[in-house]
Design a protein around this motif. Structure first.
Motif, PDB file in Angstrom:
ATOM      1  N   THR A  29      -0.785   0.572   7.703  1.00 42.82           N
ATOM      2  CA  THR A  29      -1.039  -0.828   8.069  1.00 42.82           C
ATOM      3  C   THR A  29       0.288  -1.579   7.882  1.00 42.82           C
ATOM      4  OG1 THR A  29      -1.453  -1.742   5.865  1.00 42.82           O
ATOM      5  CG2 THR A  29      -3.315  -0.606   6.925  1.00 42.82           C
ATOM      6  N   PRO A  30       0.328  -2.857   8.236  1.00 38.23           N
ATOM      7  CA  PRO A  30       1.575  -3.615   7.995  1.00 38.23           C
ATOM      8  C   PRO A  30       1.957  -3.675   6.514  1.00 38.23           C
ATOM      9  CG  PRO A  30       0.136  -4.789   9.511  1.00 38.23           C
ATOM     10  CD  PRO A  30      -0.660  -3.636   8.990  1.00 38.23           C
ATOM     11  N   THR A  36       1.788  -1.052   4.414  1.00 34.27           N
ATOM     12  CA  THR A  36       2.206   0.255   3.905  1.00 34.27           C
ATOM     13  C   THR A  36       3.715   0.297   3.680  1.00 34.27           C
ATOM     14  OG1 THR A  36       0.456   1.200   5.262  1.00 34.27           O
ATOM     15  CG2 THR A  36       2.034   2.747   4.303  1.00 34.27           C
ATOM     16  N   GLU A  68       0.819  -1.214   0.000  1.00 37.25           N
ATOM     17  CA  GLU A  68       0.000   0.000   0.000  1.00 37.25           C
ATOM     18  C   GLU A  68       0.853   1.265   0.000  1.00 37.25           C
ATOM     19  OE1 GLU A  68      -2.470  -0.455   3.475  1.00 37.25           O
ATOM     20  OE2 GLU A  68      -3.563  -2.141   2.599  1.00 37.25           O
ATOM     21  N   SER A  95      -3.063   7.194  10.866  1.00 36.43           N
ATOM     22  CA  SER A  95      -4.160   6.249  11.102  1.00 36.43           C
ATOM     23  C   SER A  95      -4.403   5.340   9.890  1.00 36.43           C
ATOM     24  CB  SER A  95      -5.437   7.014  11.444  1.00 36.43           C
ATOM     25  OG  SER A  95      -5.861   7.738  10.306  1.00 36.43           O
TER      26      SER A  95
END
Ligand SMILES: *Cc1c(COP(=O)(O)O)cnc(C)c1O
Length: 361
Positions: free
Chosen positions: A122-123, A125, A78, A119
């Protein structure tokens, strides 16, 4: 003023044709059209000198520059980016097999809001990819603090931002890689073109290989590459146009300040918040209080053959409604209400006066 001549949102800035044909004569004499020829190298050198850069690779367009940046940094998963951008920012991410994750913007600067990035991490990113919207620097300090904390790479989409500065330095010096565009409509153009500015030699060498099918200077295949080369014909146009760059820049600044002064008393219009010493004045967007008002004003201008442009519209997170729609209320609201007014070298003061009068009535 001739009344029947249409006025478009922009027009490419071009050096006198004679100066370009003189350069083309050299190209004809040499018979070298591409493959990192002398004009491409000369353009790279001149861009480096002008903006105080060390590692710049010219490529065939700004979209390829973004894809090469993602490829060179080996990004997966991501990438956090802004929904208030041109679709190329997103298509580049997707073509490299990554997933764009949209982070809403700051309502004043129109750039990604660093306070909203964390926020979304995530893992999966791996990077943040902000845009310096309309040449106005994004909050680099804020972005890089989050990136450092979470060990993320940073690529700037600096397509609009050639000539912008941040804290007294060229804006292109920030991030792991900045991708720029020399498209016809950008401040500095090679018709089609662009480039990557790398933060170190290793990345620079890698980008050069990727641009040339993956081969290094010794013709060993060392990367997964493709064809991102700029041609001599385009580099030559860039060299001719670069001589007029300062003039074009100060002309736009003048025009932006004029528009702003004349429109600032209107209660239904607001402006992008810019640092006057950092932006490159490459666009003149106005933000209306409602989409209805924007449409009415646009209609009125169109009737007089004046064609401003809704840019960026729509907010790109709404394009992907089918896969992973994530709301970005500020970007979606601004997108509906923002209009870029005509701004280019040949635009005359009388034409600007006419535009201002039509908007004000
Ligand atoms: C123009 C633009 C691009 C793409 O550049 P091209 O040279 O047209 O491929 C990417 N991002 C933004 C924000 C742009 O305005």
């Amino acid at each position: 003023m001739r009344n029947n001549k249409p006025i478009f949102v922009t027009k490419p800035s071009l050096a006198p044709l004679k100066e370009y044909t003189k350069i083309l004569k050299e190209v004809w004499r040499r018979g070298v059209l591409t493959h990192n020829g002398p004009l491409v190298q000369s353009l790279e050198e001149k861009i480096c000198r002008k903006f105080g850069l060390n590692y710049f690779v010219a490529v065939s367009n700004g979209t390829i520059a973004l894809q090469m940046a993602i490829k060179a940094l080996k990004l997966k998963g991501e990438i956090i980016t802004t929904p208030f951008t041109w679709i190329a920012t997103i298509s580049a991410i997707k073509w490299q097999g990554c997933q764009p994750v949209f982070c809403d913007i700051d309502r004043h600067t129109l750039n990604i809001d660093p306070a909203k990035i964390e926020s979304l991490i995530t893992p999966l990113t791996t990077a943040i990819l902000p845009v310096h919207v309309f040449g106005n620097p994004c909050d680099i300090e804020g972005v890089e603090a989050v990136a450092k904390k979470h060990k993320l790479k940073v690529i700037y989409d600096a397509a609009h931002a050639v000539g912008s500065t941040y804290k007294g330095k060229s804006i292109l010096k920030y991030g792991d890689i900045s991708a720029i565009s020399f498209h016809a409509t950008k401040l500095m153009n090679t018709a089609e073109g662009g480039g990557c500015v790398a933060k170190n030699r290793k990345l620079y060498e890698k980008l050069k290989c990727i641009r040339f099918f993956g081969y290094n200077d010794q013709k060993n295949m060392v990367e997964e590459g493709f064809n991102g080369k700029m041609t001599e014909v385009h580099a030559g146009l860039g060299l001719a146009n670069l001589r007029y760059y300062n003039k074009v820049l100060s002309d736009r600044k003048h025009k932006c300040l004029y528009y702003r002064q004349k429109l600032s008393s209107l209660k239904f219009i607001s402006f992008q918040e810019c640092k006057t010493n950092e932006t490159n004045y490459s666009y003149f967007p106005v933000i209306f209080d409602s989409e209805k008002r924007l449409i009415a004003v646009k209609k009125k201008l169109n009737a007089k053959r004046i064609f401003p442009r809704r840019y960026f519209f729509p907010s790109v997170n709404t394009y992907t409604k089918n896969d992973n729609y994530r709301p970005a209320p500020i970007s979606e609201s601004i997108s509906k209400r923002i209009l870029c007014l005509p701004l280019y070298w040949e635009l005359k003061v009388d034409e600007m006066k006419k535009i201002i009068k039509l908007i004000s009535k």
